[in-house]
Design an enzyme around this catalytic site. Structure first.
Site, PDB file in Angstrom:
ATOM      1  N   ASP A 135       7.830  39.289 -54.289  1.00  0.00           N
ATOM      2  CA  ASP A 135       9.212  39.342 -53.802  1.00  0.00           C
ATOM      3  C   ASP A 135      10.048  38.077 -54.024  1.00  0.00           C
ATOM      4  O   ASP A 135      11.228  38.169 -54.333  1.00  0.00           O
ATOM      5  CB  ASP A 135       9.213  39.709 -52.313  1.00  0.00           C
ATOM      6  CG  ASP A 135      10.601  40.058 -51.794  1.00  0.00           C
ATOM      7  OD1 ASP A 135      11.406  40.586 -52.569  1.00  0.00           O
ATOM      8  OD2 ASP A 135      10.869  39.811 -50.618  1.00  0.00           O
ATOM      9  N   CYS A 242      17.907  47.034 -41.491  1.00  0.00           N
ATOM     10  CA  CYS A 242      18.283  48.407 -41.144  1.00  0.00           C
ATOM     11  C   CYS A 242      17.313  49.349 -41.848  1.00  0.00           C
ATOM     12  O   CYS A 242      17.034  49.179 -43.032  1.00  0.00           O
ATOM     13  CB  CYS A 242      19.723  48.694 -41.581  1.00  0.00           C
ATOM     14  SG  CYS A 242      20.280  50.395 -41.269  1.00  0.00           S
TER      15      CYS A 242
END
Length: 359
Positions: A135, A242
């Site tokens: 990542d 979210c």
């Protein structure tokens, strides 16, 4: 360097033994179109203030641009499938919602440990040079994972799997070995647009396209300045990330929470934190609460800013005192968010016992 026969099958067996639920292989140069899409996305300004995306766009465009000697890419997935619906706390006014992926240990550390163990095995078995990525490096794991057959990039731009839904952390190993590639993953989104309709801020201008500037994950994690007022109401009680577009995906019905890595099971203090506690955090308190969590990288000021937006949306009069204190915070972004929250709370004048009944 050519790999020995059956190495790929043994590699995948070892990956499974180490806890990875998905493993696939692609050629290192398998996704040239991903680089073109990246350049178009940056040109549109859809990356917002994530300047690091543009700064290393050329390297990010293809693994071979980052490391020309790479011949194969091994993509791995660790499950973090939740046992409950991440949207369950939506109406809890005094609680802050943290994205599922951040409620346990820092996935960077957990995935990298697994990659290192698999890399040691591979070198011992077949030699070759390799590099590991989780990542933080300029490698586009999602298109590579699709090329490696792990799944496909859904309309919400995240990786989807028929076996694990969209609850996968990805890691990559680039190697100089010539490994037999797997068949690329096929798109199974069909006509479904559940993820698009679920987005509170309409961050998808079209299927398979994300405008980060409107995304709550970007706004609460990557964005450092004041959160634009047009999105504050829609943020609700989300204080870090979210999950709405992910949770809405029908493919999650095949995800098994029992396969989730134990390291990603949510810590009690992060599953449903009280906004009042978050508003009281200083730097030392923030570091203590979020030690070992990916949340630690945003720092105290951004977390308190986010908690203030949630507090303003809560309607809880009980939060007016801690919000008032933060109006004079040394950080100007925090102070601005506090002033906004105070104005909204003062206007609503909602009693604590009534909060959350009409959220």
């Amino acid at each position: 360097m050519f790999a020995q026969p059956d190495l790929e099958a043994r590699l995948k067996a070892e990956a499974r033994r180490l806890g990875f639920v998905a493993c696939g292989i692609a050629r290192a140069d398998a996704v040239p179109e991903a680089g073109r899409r990246l350049h178009d996305w940056i040109a549109e300004g859809a990356h917002g203030s994530m300047d690091w995306m543009a700064a290393r766009a050329e390297q990010r465009a293809a693994p071979t641009a980052l490391w020309p000697e790479a011949r194969s890419a091994i993509l791995l997935g660790l499950s973090y499938a939740p046992a409950t619906d991440p949207r369950a706390l939506e109406g809890e006014a005094g609680i802050g919602r943290i994205s599922v992926y951040a409620q346990g240990q820092d996935y960077h550390d957990v995935v990298k440990r697994g990659l290192k163990a698999l890399a040691r095995w591979l070198v011992a078995e077949a030699g070759g040079d390799l590099k590991l990525f989780v990542d933080t490096a300029p490698v586009m794991e999602k298109p590579l994972a699709q090329a490696a057959g792990i799944g496909w990039q859904g309309k919400h731009t995240n990786l989807l799997s028929r076996d694990h839904g969209n609850w996968l952390f990805l890691g990559a190993i680039l190697t100089t070995l010539d490994l037999a590639p797997d068949r690329p993953g096929e798109d199974h989104c069909g006509s479904c647009d559940a993820c698009q309709r679920a987005c509170p801020t309409e961050a998808f201008p079209a299927p398979y396209r994300l405008d980060a500037r409107r995304c709550i994950s970007y706004l609460t994690i990557e964005h450092k300045g004041p959160i634009p007022e047009e999105f504050r109401d829609a943020i609700g009680n989300r204080i870090y990330g979210c999950d709405d577009c992910l949770a809405a995906c029908p493919w999650n019905k095949f995800a098994d929470a029992a396969e989730a890595n134990l390291a990603f099971h949510g810590r009690a203090e992060l599953a449903a934190p009280e906004l009042a506690d978050l508003l009281a955090l200083d730097d030392a308190g923030f570091r203590q609460v979020f030690a070992g969590s990916p949340i630690k990288r945003i720092g105290r000021d951004r977390m308190v800013r986010n908690a203030l937006i949630a507090a303003g949306n809560s309607g809880l009069a009980a939060l007016i005192p801690p919000v008032t204190v933060l109006v004079s915070d040394a950080d100007t972004v925090v102070a601005e968010a506090a002033a906004w929250a105070l104005d909204k709370l003062s206007a609503s004048r909602r009693k604590p016992e009534d909060a959350g009944t009409d959220q």
